[in-house]
Write a protein that holds these residues in place. Sequence first.
Motif, PDB file in Angstrom:
ATOM      1  N   GLU A   1       2.221   1.846  -3.030  1.00  0.00           N
ATOM      2  CA  GLU A   1       1.100   2.647  -4.689  1.00  0.00           C
ATOM      3  C   GLU A   1       1.057   3.873  -4.026  1.00  0.00           C
ATOM      4  N   VAL A   2       0.905   4.553  -2.740  1.00  0.00           N
ATOM      5  CA  VAL A   2       0.647   5.669  -2.559  1.00  0.00           C
ATOM      6  C   VAL A   2       1.890   6.369  -3.214  1.00  0.00           C
ATOM      7  N   TYR A   3       3.979   6.137  -2.580  1.00  0.00           N
ATOM      8  CA  TYR A   3       4.499   6.662  -2.817  1.00  0.00           C
ATOM      9  C   TYR A   3       4.593   7.051  -3.996  1.00  0.00           C
ATOM     10  N   GLU A   4       3.742   5.966  -5.237  1.00  0.00           N
ATOM     11  CA  GLU A   4       4.154   5.747  -7.166  1.00  0.00           C
ATOM     12  C   GLU A   4       3.128   6.555  -7.441  1.00  0.00           C
ATOM     13  N   LYS A   5       2.070   6.604  -7.013  1.00  0.00           N
ATOM     14  CA  LYS A   5       1.151   7.867  -7.497  1.00  0.00           C
ATOM     15  C   LYS A   5       1.719   9.367  -6.777  1.00  0.00           C
ATOM     16  N   THR A   6       2.167   9.321  -5.941  1.00  0.00           N
ATOM     17  CA  THR A   6       2.534  10.939  -5.676  1.00  0.00           C
ATOM     18  C   THR A   6       3.822  11.654  -6.248  1.00  0.00           C
TER      19      THR A   6
ATOM     20  N   CYS B   1       0.586  -1.675   0.423  1.00  0.00           N
ATOM     21  CA  CYS B   1      -0.246  -0.024  -0.063  1.00  0.00           C
ATOM     22  C   CYS B   1       0.786   1.090   0.106  1.00  0.00           C
TER      23      CYS B   1
ATOM     24  N   LEU C   1       3.615   9.872  -9.900  1.00  0.00           N
ATOM     25  CA  LEU C   1       3.217  10.742 -10.392  1.00  0.00           C
ATOM     26  C   LEU C   1       2.992  11.851 -10.841  1.00  0.00           C
ATOM     27  N   ALA C   2       1.973  12.272  -9.793  1.00  0.00           N
ATOM     28  CA  ALA C   2       1.581  13.553  -9.512  1.00  0.00           C
ATOM     29  C   ALA C   2       2.138  14.531  -9.990  1.00  0.00           C
TER      30      ALA C   2
END
Length: 140
Positions: free
Chosen positions: A12-17, A9, A19-20
């Motif tokens: 996934e949060v790290y990757e989304k951050t 989890c 990416l944003a």
Amino acid sequence: MTFFLQQQCFGEVYEKTLLALGLTLIASSSFAYNGQIDGGFTYFDYDDDITDSSGAFDVKGTLYFNPVNAKNGPLNEAAFLGHSSNASLAYTYGYWESKNIAGAEQDNKSNNISAGIEYFMNSFTLKAPSVLPEQMLKAN
């Protein structure tokens, strides 16, 4: 099993951050410098016998009439150095709260709206600031 789920989890949060953040950098670098939004917040928690806390929130928007040329100097000062004509609007909210002293408290709140225009033409500068204060004092 729990450690694996937490790690997955977090990944996934790290990757989304990331990416944003990457999309934001790409989007901000591909557009012209036509406007600017500044904001701030302050909060003070006092250790005295009278004041409980105070703070302020402000936001300011500036719209430039022509795109700002940021190639000849630092981006942070490009509008100032390039004498870019602009219009601005700002809002400030401030408050002050007292502690309960002998059964009485006092809260002061203020709202200020200001607008301005700067027009540069060769060596001539026209500045027209205006402040529209709306003071709302409340005593409890």
